[in-house]
Write a protein that holds these residues in place. Structure first.
Motif, PDB file in Angstrom:
ATOM      1  N   VAL A   1      11.983 -17.674  41.804  1.00 46.56           N
ATOM      2  CA  VAL A   1      12.922 -16.726  42.410  1.00 46.56           C
ATOM      3  C   VAL A   1      13.957 -17.397  43.298  1.00 46.56           C
ATOM      4  CG1 VAL A   1      11.202 -14.871  42.325  1.00 46.56           C
ATOM      5  CG2 VAL A   1      11.464 -16.200  44.427  1.00 46.56           C
ATOM      6  N   HIS A   2      13.818 -18.715  43.515  1.00 51.86           N
ATOM      7  CA  HIS A   2      14.803 -19.429  44.326  1.00 51.86           C
ATOM      8  C   HIS A   2      15.549 -20.495  43.523  1.00 51.86           C
ATOM      9  CE1 HIS A   2      12.067 -17.875  47.583  1.00 51.86           C
ATOM     10  NE2 HIS A   2      13.236 -17.413  47.947  1.00 51.86           N
ATOM     11  N   ASN A   3      15.408 -20.467  42.216  1.00 53.51           N
ATOM     12  CA  ASN A   3      16.134 -21.403  41.347  1.00 53.51           C
ATOM     13  C   ASN A   3      15.934 -22.855  41.777  1.00 53.51           C
ATOM     14  OD1 ASN A   3      17.367 -19.471  39.563  1.00 53.51           O
ATOM     15  ND2 ASN A   3      18.751 -18.913  41.230  1.00 53.51           N
ATOM     16  N   VAL A   4      14.687 -23.201  42.074  1.00 49.94           N
ATOM     17  CA  VAL A   4      14.377 -24.579  42.457  1.00 49.94           C
ATOM     18  C   VAL A   4      14.349 -25.438  41.193  1.00 49.94           C
ATOM     19  CG1 VAL A   4      12.652 -26.108  43.493  1.00 49.94           C
ATOM     20  CG2 VAL A   4      13.075 -23.849  44.480  1.00 49.94           C
ATOM     21  N   PRO A   5      15.119 -26.516  41.151  1.00 49.26           N
ATOM     22  CA  PRO A   5      15.185 -27.333  39.939  1.00 49.26           C
ATOM     23  C   PRO A   5      13.874 -28.062  39.665  1.00 49.26           C
ATOM     24  CG  PRO A   5      16.296 -28.434  41.750  1.00 49.26           C
ATOM     25  CD  PRO A   5      15.950 -27.057  42.238  1.00 49.26           C
ATOM     26  N   ASP A   6      13.575 -28.266  38.397  1.00 50.77           N
ATOM     27  CA  ASP A   6      12.369 -28.974  37.995  1.00 50.77           C
ATOM     28  C   ASP A   6      12.768 -30.279  37.316  1.00 50.77           C
ATOM     29  OD1 ASP A   6       9.955 -29.882  37.114  1.00 50.77           O
ATOM     30  OD2 ASP A   6       9.309 -28.001  36.210  1.00 50.77           O
TER      31      ASP A   6
END
Length: 270
Positions: free
Chosen positions: A74-79
């Protein structure tokens, strides 16, 4: 709702142009801005001091991973470790360097270095402790930020203004919990699925957990709390009737590096 930096610059520029006649300074307010800033959204969650309790008696590895995954989604944290496209795959060592984390797990000795009491139960040493920004009541990261990109709200939440962040990483040096990540590489291609409820970031800025401030404004619990199946509790520390206070009255709890005087607001039941 506040205006963003670009809107501020536009309004400031317009104000300058209109004020060239020498009639004195004034503030130009957009229609509805005052009302939006002083009236909370219907159903929004509010508190004098937000705090979190993590119940290690209910937290297993699978639940911890689900909490972190919910937060990152939900926070668009990159992987960078497991990118959405094979073409983006990085060398493992490089990927680890670029890794961005808001929530992650550590074993006891990493989460609480040098704080193990004598004769501690062996199972505690191997528990997956979910760690995150502690939203300290006395946050050193706020004091060292030269642009006020890191700031503390009245309800205790330590926030990040990505527009003001200049990437100096003083806040990372000031945080004793390693709770902040720096975007060394453009993170946007590494977001698996763009979540519309939260903005993506650019290269060169720091980011971290925000206690889901944007969800609280909508009357929702933090994403990790929702995914925890009762292992995490969130509420107002200054409300004696809150669930957080109820847990703190009922159980012994510990906090990370409390001896440093930052007064962390994340508590662990072990």
């Amino acid at each position: 709702m506040g205006i963003d930096r670009r809107e501020f610059i536009r309004i400031a520029g317009l104000s300058t142009l209109l004020g060239l006649g020498g009639k004195g300074a004034f503030e130009l307010l957009a229609p509805g801005r005052v009302e939006a800033e002083i009236i909370p959204a219907p159903g929004s969650k509010q508190a004098k001091r937000w705090a979190m309790v993590i119940n290690q008696k209910k937290m297993d590895e699978n639940t911890a991973q689900q909490c972190a995954a919910a937060c990152h989604r939900v926070h668009n944290v990159p992987d960078f470790i497991n990118p959405p496209d094979d073409k983006l795959k990085l060398n493992p060592a490089v990927a680890k360097r670029y890794e961005v984390k808001w929530l992650w797990t550590e074993h006891f000795h990493n989460a609480f270095p040098g704080e193990a009491p004598p004769h501690m139960a062996e199972k505690v040493e191997h528990m997956p402790f979910l760690v995150l920004c502690n939203h300290c009541a006395n946050p050193p990261c706020v004091r060292v930020c030269p642009t006020k990109a890191t700031f503390q709200r009245e309800d205790g939440i330590v926030m990040m203004d990505m527009h003001r962040c200049i990437g100096c990483r003083f806040c990372m040096a000031g945080c004793p919990f390693g709770a902040r990540s720096f975007n060394w590489k453009d993170p946007r291609p590494y977001v698996k699925e763009n979540y519309p409820g939260y903005p993506t970031r650019e290269i060169g800025v720091v980011e971290k957990c925000t206690f889901c401030a944007e969800r609280l404004a909508q009357g929702l619990q933090p994403a990790c709390v929702e995914a925890s199946r009762g292992a995490m509790v969130f509420g107002d520390l200054e409300d004696e009737k809150s669930e957080v206070r109820e847990y703190l009255r009922k159980y012994f709890t510990i906090r990370r590096k409390a001896h440093l005087g930052t007064n962390p607001q994340v508590y662990y039941i072990v």
